[in-house]
Design an enzyme around this catalytic site. Sequence first.
Site, PDB file in Angstrom:
ATOM      1  N   LYS A 220       0.865  -1.184   0.000  1.00 25.75           N
ATOM      2  CA  LYS A 220       0.000   0.000   0.000  1.00 25.75           C
ATOM      3  C   LYS A 220       0.897   1.228   0.000  1.00 25.75           C
ATOM      4  O   LYS A 220       1.731   1.403   0.889  1.00 25.75           O
ATOM      5  CB  LYS A 220      -0.902  -0.009   1.237  1.00 25.75           C
ATOM      6  N   ARG A 230     -10.848   9.979   1.940  1.00 26.92           N
ATOM      7  CA  ARG A 230     -10.741  10.686   3.227  1.00 26.92           C
ATOM      8  C   ARG A 230     -11.900  11.663   3.405  1.00 26.92           C
ATOM      9  O   ARG A 230     -12.316  11.938   4.527  1.00 26.92           O
ATOM     10  CB  ARG A 230      -9.375  11.365   3.344  1.00 26.92           C
ATOM     11  N   LYS A 243       1.343   9.830   5.733  1.00 24.95           N
ATOM     12  CA  LYS A 243       1.514   8.440   6.169  1.00 24.95           C
ATOM     13  C   LYS A 243       2.794   7.806   5.626  1.00 24.95           C
ATOM     14  O   LYS A 243       2.899   6.590   5.526  1.00 24.95           O
ATOM     15  CB  LYS A 243       0.276   7.638   5.762  1.00 24.95           C
ATOM     16  N   GLU A 259       7.550  -6.741   0.816  1.00 27.21           N
ATOM     17  CA  GLU A 259       6.330  -6.622   1.636  1.00 27.21           C
ATOM     18  C   GLU A 259       5.399  -7.811   1.396  1.00 27.21           C
ATOM     19  O   GLU A 259       4.839  -8.382   2.333  1.00 27.21           O
ATOM     20  CB  GLU A 259       5.583  -5.316   1.309  1.00 27.21           C
ATOM     21  N   LYS A 274      -2.144  -1.440  -3.838  1.00 31.05           N
ATOM     22  CA  LYS A 274      -3.001  -0.257  -3.765  1.00 31.05           C
ATOM     23  C   LYS A 274      -2.168   1.000  -3.835  1.00 31.05           C
ATOM     24  O   LYS A 274      -1.153   1.048  -3.133  1.00 31.05           O
ATOM     25  CB  LYS A 274      -3.782  -0.324  -2.445  1.00 31.05           C
ATOM     26  N   SER A 300     -10.246   5.688  -4.548  1.00 29.85           N
ATOM     27  CA  SER A 300     -11.194   6.796  -4.695  1.00 29.85           C
ATOM     28  C   SER A 300     -10.735   7.854  -5.699  1.00 29.85           C
ATOM     29  O   SER A 300     -11.544   8.393  -6.453  1.00 29.85           O
ATOM     30  CB  SER A 300     -11.434   7.436  -3.335  1.00 29.85           C
ATOM     31  N   TYR A 339     -15.193   1.024  -6.738  1.00 28.32           N
ATOM     32  CA  TYR A 339     -16.464   1.698  -6.436  1.00 28.32           C
ATOM     33  C   TYR A 339     -17.432   1.569  -7.617  1.00 28.32           C
ATOM     34  O   TYR A 339     -18.610   1.863  -7.480  1.00 28.32           O
ATOM     35  CB  TYR A 339     -16.203   3.168  -6.091  1.00 28.32           C
TER      36      TYR A 339
END
Length: 352
Positions: A220, A230, A243, A259, A274, A300, A339
Amino acid sequence: MKSRVVTPFPAPESRQVEVHSAPSLGLTRRMRRNRKAEWSRRLVRENLLTSDDLIWPIFLMDAAEACTPVEWMPGVDRLNIDEAVRQAAAAAELGIPAIAPFPFVEKALRDPTGSEALNGQNLMCRAVRAIKKEVPQIGIICDAALDPYTSHGHDGVMDGERVLNDASVAILVRQALALADAGADVIAPSDMMDGRVAAIREALDAGGHEDVQIMAYAAKYASAFYGPFRDAIGTNATLIGDKRTYQMDPANSDEAMAEVALDLEEGADMIMVKPGLPYLDVVARVKEHFRVPTFAYQVSGEYAMLMAAVRNGWLDGDKAILESLLAFKRAGADGVLTYFAPRVAKALKAAR
Ligand SMILES: NCC(=O)CCC(=O)O
Ligand SMILES: [Mg+2]
């Protein structure tokens, strides 16, 4: 000396084109042959998008209204529990295998340690129970991360500016157990703390949840494409800083392989990359190397970009959306969180 007459263009008679008597190039291989008709294009098609490839992320909200629009994601609503149950049933009817709910948590319930995440009666747990009861045939994939619940918007707990790894994992494990107890089929740790997959696996097994799967957000990235999400869960107002100390650097892809390897060793049943389209190289590399169930999240910001152009009439919506999802299949993904899932499932059904 005779002066040369320079004609800028050939005279009209020499511009005649003989379409039918042009000499053949004598090609052995003509790639266009297989494209000559729809039946042939169907026959040689390498990848196929079906409703089986879709995971639908939905937003939950404790509200009297069934639907509250998400401003930055036109066409997406936050759903109250009753509406989430209805829409889960509709999604199952459309052949969508699984949904992934995310909560919009009231501001008053957010605190520095995200304690509401551990409440077995929180919005997520109540929604999971209600959906499992009415629509048992749809898979429910639940995020393990604290960002919807923390007052600072980070995925873990903090000591000053630092997001603590091991202390966060201890809380994530309890969050995962609460979700599994509520009936979650899959726990999807999206927090990017080190070692959380092993810790969650161990706790699930000890808690009698051996069959609860783990879909690890393994690679990610710290991406700009999460902005509209968000807005949807109300963390754009809360998030302090960024982040980058836990999510991956967009410049890296070897690191994604490390990872993924770790999450698989720790017990992940499925892994995820992602965001989606900007990271298809990572999807392809991971699938090629590990040969495990691999998913991608069309996030998104990708949704918002496409919808903005579609709403302006600059793109043919269904065509562009289907093409964007087929790209994931071509890259090797086994499925996509999108979505667009219900819209696409409907379009695929209509095309049959
Ligand atoms: N853990 C889930 C997300 O962060 C979703 C991001 C997005 O759709 O932008
Ligand atoms: Mg990791």
